[in-house]
Write a protein that holds these residues in place. Sequence first.
Motif, short mmCIF file in Angstrom:
data_model
loop_
_atom_site.label_atom_id
_atom_site.label_comp_id
_atom_site.label_asym_id
_atom_site.label_seq_id
_atom_site.Cartn_x
_atom_site.Cartn_y
_atom_site.Cartn_z
N SER A 292 0.72 -1.17 0.04
CA SER A 292 -0.01 0.00 0.00
C SER A 292 0.77 1.24 0.07
O SER A 292 0.42 2.25 -0.52
CB SER A 292 -1.23 0.03 1.33
N GLY B 9 3.83 2.02 -1.89
CA GLY B 9 4.39 2.14 -3.00
C GLY B 9 3.58 3.12 -4.02
O GLY B 9 2.58 3.49 -3.58
N ALA C 35 2.88 -3.59 3.87
CA ALA C 35 4.04 -3.26 2.99
C ALA C 35 5.46 -3.85 3.76
O ALA C 35 5.26 -4.56 4.54
CB ALA C 35 4.22 -1.63 3.19
N ARG D 258 8.75 -2.06 4.88
CA ARG D 258 9.32 -1.39 5.76
C ARG D 258 8.68 0.04 6.35
O ARG D 258 8.90 0.41 7.40
CB ARG D 258 10.69 -1.51 5.53
N SER D 259 7.98 0.63 5.43
CA SER D 259 7.53 2.04 5.48
C SER D 259 6.50 2.04 6.66
O SER D 259 5.23 2.28 6.32
CB SER D 259 7.09 2.47 3.96
N LYS E 185 3.33 -8.05 -11.69
CA LYS E 185 3.42 -8.84 -12.85
C LYS E 185 4.47 -10.04 -12.56
O LYS E 185 4.25 -11.04 -13.00
CB LYS E 185 3.73 -8.11 -14.04
N ARG F 111 4.82 8.41 -13.84
CA ARG F 111 5.80 8.31 -12.64
C ARG F 111 5.50 7.01 -12.01
O ARG F 111 4.32 6.93 -11.18
CB ARG F 111 5.24 9.52 -11.84
N1 LIG Z 1 3.93 2.25 -10.37
C1 LIG Z 1 3.45 1.97 -11.69
O1 LIG Z 1 2.67 2.88 -12.19
C2 LIG Z 1 3.17 0.66 -12.11
C3 LIG Z 1 2.36 0.61 -13.43
C4 LIG Z 1 2.14 -0.78 -13.81
C5 LIG Z 1 2.53 -1.93 -12.96
N2 LIG Z 1 3.34 -1.63 -11.87
C6 LIG Z 1 3.80 -2.95 -11.12
O2 LIG Z 1 3.35 -2.80 -9.84
C7 LIG Z 1 4.15 -3.31 -8.88
C8 LIG Z 1 4.51 -2.28 -8.02
O3 LIG Z 1 5.21 -1.15 -8.53
P1 LIG Z 1 5.58 0.14 -7.84
O4 LIG Z 1 6.05 1.08 -8.80
O5 LIG Z 1 4.20 0.61 -6.98
O6 LIG Z 1 6.45 -0.05 -6.93
P2 LIG Z 1 7.09 1.00 -5.51
O7 LIG Z 1 6.58 2.29 -5.74
O8 LIG Z 1 8.65 0.57 -5.57
O9 LIG Z 1 6.35 0.26 -4.19
C9 LIG Z 1 6.40 -1.06 -3.92
C10 LIG Z 1 5.61 -1.57 -2.74
O10 LIG Z 1 6.15 -3.32 -2.61
C11 LIG Z 1 6.46 -3.08 -1.24
N3 LIG Z 1 7.52 -4.07 -0.99
C12 LIG Z 1 8.75 -4.07 -1.59
N4 LIG Z 1 9.32 -5.20 -0.97
C13 LIG Z 1 8.81 -5.88 -0.40
C14 LIG Z 1 8.60 -7.11 0.17
N5 LIG Z 1 10.03 -7.85 0.12
N6 LIG Z 1 7.47 -7.40 0.92
C15 LIG Z 1 6.44 -6.87 0.90
N7 LIG Z 1 6.41 -5.67 0.29
C16 LIG Z 1 7.48 -5.31 -0.33
C17 LIG Z 1 6.91 -1.70 -0.70
O11 LIG Z 1 6.86 -1.54 0.80
P3 LIG Z 1 8.07 -0.47 1.31
O12 LIG Z 1 7.46 1.15 1.03
O13 LIG Z 1 7.83 -0.70 2.94
O14 LIG Z 1 9.35 -0.67 0.89
C18 LIG Z 1 5.91 -0.78 -1.44
O15 LIG Z 1 4.65 -0.65 -0.79
C19 LIG Z 1 5.43 -3.83 -9.57
O16 LIG Z 1 5.44 -5.29 -9.87
C20 LIG Z 1 5.12 -3.07 -10.94
O17 LIG Z 1 5.90 -3.79 -12.03
C21 LIG Z 1 3.37 -0.37 -11.54
#
Ligand SMILES: NC(=O)c1ccc[n+]([C@@H]2O[C@H](COP(=O)([O-])OP(=O)(O)OC[C@H]3O[C@@H](n4cnc5c(N)ncnc54)[C@H](OP(=O)(O)O)[C@@H]3O)[C@@H](O)[C@H]2O)c1
Length: 401
Positions: A24, A26, A50, A52-53, A135, A214
């Motif tokens: 939640s 990210g 999540a 660590r946040s 994914k 973004r």
């Molecule tokens: N962002 C986009 O617009 C977008 C678009 C399409 C698809 N996606 C897909 O959506 C997924 C998330 O992307 P994002 O861009 O949102 O990533 P992000 O901003 O880096 O956020 C990652 C999230 O995952 C959590 N996390 C990281 N490592 C973890 C672990 N070992 N165990 C449990 N939770 C963990 C993080 O928690 P902490 O904050 O505590 O580290 C954070 O809540 C990816 O698979 C990406 O390919 C994203």
Amino acid sequence: MAGRWGAGAASVPSGPTAVSLVGSTGSIGRQAVDVVMAEAERYRVVALGASRSVDKLAEQAWALRPEVVAVADAGLAGSLSAKVPPGTEVVAGADGLIAIARLGDVVVNGVVGFAGLSATLAALESGRRLALANKESLIAGAPVVQRARATPGAEIVPVDSEHCALHQCLRAGRVPDEVARLVLTASGGPFRGRTRAELAGVGVEEALAHPTWRMGPKITVDSSTLMNKGLEVIEAHELFGIDYDRVDVVIHPQSVVHSMVEFTDGATVAQLSMPDMRLPISYALGYPARGSVSYGAIDWAAGGHLDFETPDRELFGCLGLAEEAGRAGGVAPAWLNAGNEVAVAAFLDGAIPWGAIAEVVAETLQSCEQVPVECAEDVVEADRRARERAAKAVESRGPAA
Ligand SMILES: NC(=O)c1ccc[n+]([C@@H]2O[C@H](COP(=O)([O-])OP(=O)(O)OC[C@H]3O[C@@H](n4cnc5c(N)ncnc54)[C@H](OP(=O)(O)O)[C@@H]3O)[C@@H](O)[C@H]2O)c1
């Protein structure tokens, strides 16, 4: 066949939809919170989680008042407990994340990377709807995820904008027999149009400067190498059951056409909207009903144009590597994904240059050992072995461009 990818499988719930948000904090998770808060009468958040946040989780807990909050880093459980509203249950560690992925009517998996596999499996095995952004879990864990997907009540509605677009377009025809091909659009990332010489010295900051989206750092780097599109080819194959010969990629720099389906009669159906991830999140949460808040609607009076071009597979080798791994099947996509996660982390740490990402992935894939996949542990073991191999490939290189 339609039920396999979701159409017609769900019904509109009568009360508020209970939502569990895994990841939640990210980029996807925070936008999911926006969507839920914008239709507060329609959605009720029952769980958050999540890695660590802790401060962000606590802030979200005060705003959304879930029953449970999970933190994957078990050492942070005490600190989180002190910050959440009274009466909120705190669960911790890998099991805590799994526990919240079994709650609610819809589970959003917004975790980044292979770490999202357990949440994907838990949601599907407990018969939930999975709004899937993560994914990597479907790609690396396809043999076990597809089995879990057969659980009564379980379904995947994709959050990835391209697959969400395909999901919408596929409602216009019979799947798979009326589908001629799926066409995934790609922005081309920050390095579209560059020459090999211009790409030689690109740094982290440039790779993170995505022209239209973004997002978190990992997917943004994946977009710069076109690995993201390669992963999405595998994701499309797994989600919709369309063979690789019928999944194409086209570069579309404006990111307005989010993907298209060409049907057997020659008709192409596309989904268009301005780039805004809240639209696919809203679609996946509310499906089969549409959201009542508009995200990314197009102002046609403002003019503009839509361009399309062929991807440069030679300069952006990750796309072809992913397609190769997808066609090989078995644990090859898990090896591809692990090699890429290790290479991207090394690039972000300054340990290898951008151009070495594709080299590390290629070297990792060359060592891929196909083994039968009976259970999730087999996928975890393949991921572990591939990471070892990828780490060696990173070590043998260096930060020099
Ligand atoms: N962002 C986009 O617009 C977008 C678009 C399409 C698809 N996606 C897909 O959506 C997924 C998330 O992307 P994002 O861009 O949102 O990533 P992000 O901003 O880096 O956020 C990652 C999230 O995952 C959590 N996390 C990281 N490592 C973890 C672990 N070992 N165990 C449990 N939770 C963990 C993080 O928690 P902490 O904050 O505590 O580290 C954070 O809540 C990816 O698979 C990406 O390919 C994203």
